[in-house]
Scaffold this motif. Sequence first.
Motif: not given
Ligand code: BGC
Length: 553
Positions: A64, A67, A107, A147, A169, A173, A203, A205-206, A247, A312-313, A392, A396
Amino acid sequence: MDVDRDPLWYKDAIVYETHVKAFADGNGDGVGDFTGLVGKLDYLEALGITCLWLLPFFPSPLRDDGYDVADYRGVHPAYGTLEDFRRLLAEAHRRGIAVLVELVLNHTSDRHPWFQRARRAPPGSPERDYYVWSADDRKYAGTRIIFTDTERSNWTWDEEAGAFYWHRFFSHQPDLNFDNPRVRAELLDVLRFWAGMGVDGFRLDAVPYLVEREGTSCENLPETHAVLRELRAALDREFPGRMLLAEANQWPWDVRPYFGDGDECHMAFHFPLMPRVFMALRLEDAAPIVDILRRTPAIPEACQWGLFLRNHDELTLEMVSEEERDYMVLAYARDPRARLNVGIRRRLAPLVDNARRRVELLNSLLFSMPGTPTVYYGDEIGMGDDVLRPDRDGVRTPMQWSGAPSAGFSAAPPEALYSAPITDPVYGCAAVNVEAQLRDPSSLLRWMQNLIRLRKQFRVFGRGSLEFVSGTNRRILAYVRRWGEDTVLCVANLSRHMQPSALDLQAFAGRVPVEMLGYTEFPRIERGPWPVSLGGYGFAWFELRAPAAARTG
Ligand code: BGC
């Protein structure tokens, strides 16, 4: 960016998001690295950005794109070493550029030693408890799948453990178990590791998905907020002035709690605004933007929204109604290959048919609406994408530095790059590249440099309040930003054709609008409506100067 002296530095920041692998290859092996990135810091400084957000660069099986973290304390060998990262930090700081890194809390990769240990450890042991397990896959049935194109369930069976593990995700993960105090302590240590090295922000994430509870959506739970308060308190104690960015792809009223009482995250992305900006443009109607910002709650003084047009997403369409989603897909992703999960995998320029005026208009909104703007690498030169690549990957691709076969990104031949450069006749590196745009005074890159320079001269953009201005034409969006003595009027024509409007600016009667790019004085605001006309996709920012301060003659 004076991170050390101004604790609110992130409010005035201009963020630039990039992946180390995609930016510049310093050792010629076809993959971008820290050495390459350091070599391009002068470019970023000249662009005017003040904060560099790096996508995950940690050791990872890269299923990923990083990530899926396999080691929170290292650097993926393809990108360099920890020493190289330290050098990047020092060189960025020397230029006044803050560095923002990813903290992938929710994760890990299934290759992470914690997971390998957990699956072998006896059920109920602290090691097993690093992750979320179940004997069946019916627990937490009210939780959506994110996803949707690849996953059928949030549970996956693990042969070795003899149990299902939870993942929001990809199935590779597994989600960490934040009910386990050891997990919380581990992640806090990870934060200390990077903050101790000098990283300025994280940042998260998630972040809505940290904690699970039966009978809920397993998103935005109070227990998740408690985890964030713990993290923030430690950060404030040990590393004051560093920043947390959430995020949370959620509605504004569900994101609001991520700021807490100023005791959770300093910043959070405004996800629902982004698709509405594109919607407003296509509908030629300001309503979607006005509506979502009116429904956005106030946030604590020290907090800030994160704004973006692309990242990036995929352009996610989770935070719109079903009708709006259908409209967006029809308007922006007629080609089914451009769709991914609940979104559209395209860059900025191709989304607007490479129309320069529309790119400029969208950037004028990004840089003048309340919040801190993020520019996704390559969008400052109008790079394209490739919807034929998996997942994605099409957004990239290597940064296009020149028209050379490997886009000036690497000394390796194109076929040896981690991903082939875009080569189509419209967006390929021969047509769109930094070298050419630096030489061309009227290029998009030059225009972006100019806009960023202007934005940085007025703190009102990062810190000011927002008031919408009513007018006679829905195609013209008008708002006023105010901070202390500074008052700025922003107007944007969402239509392809020239449009007039009469704005209700009575509250500013007597002031003289001075257009900020050209320093041109416009007619004084009187008691009646103020007439304004803008060309197709035109925009303008006016400083509303008090009569005595306005220039005469
Ligand atoms: C990131 C993605 C990633 C996902 C799982 C998201 O919030 O921006 O690029 O695939 O988290 O980690």
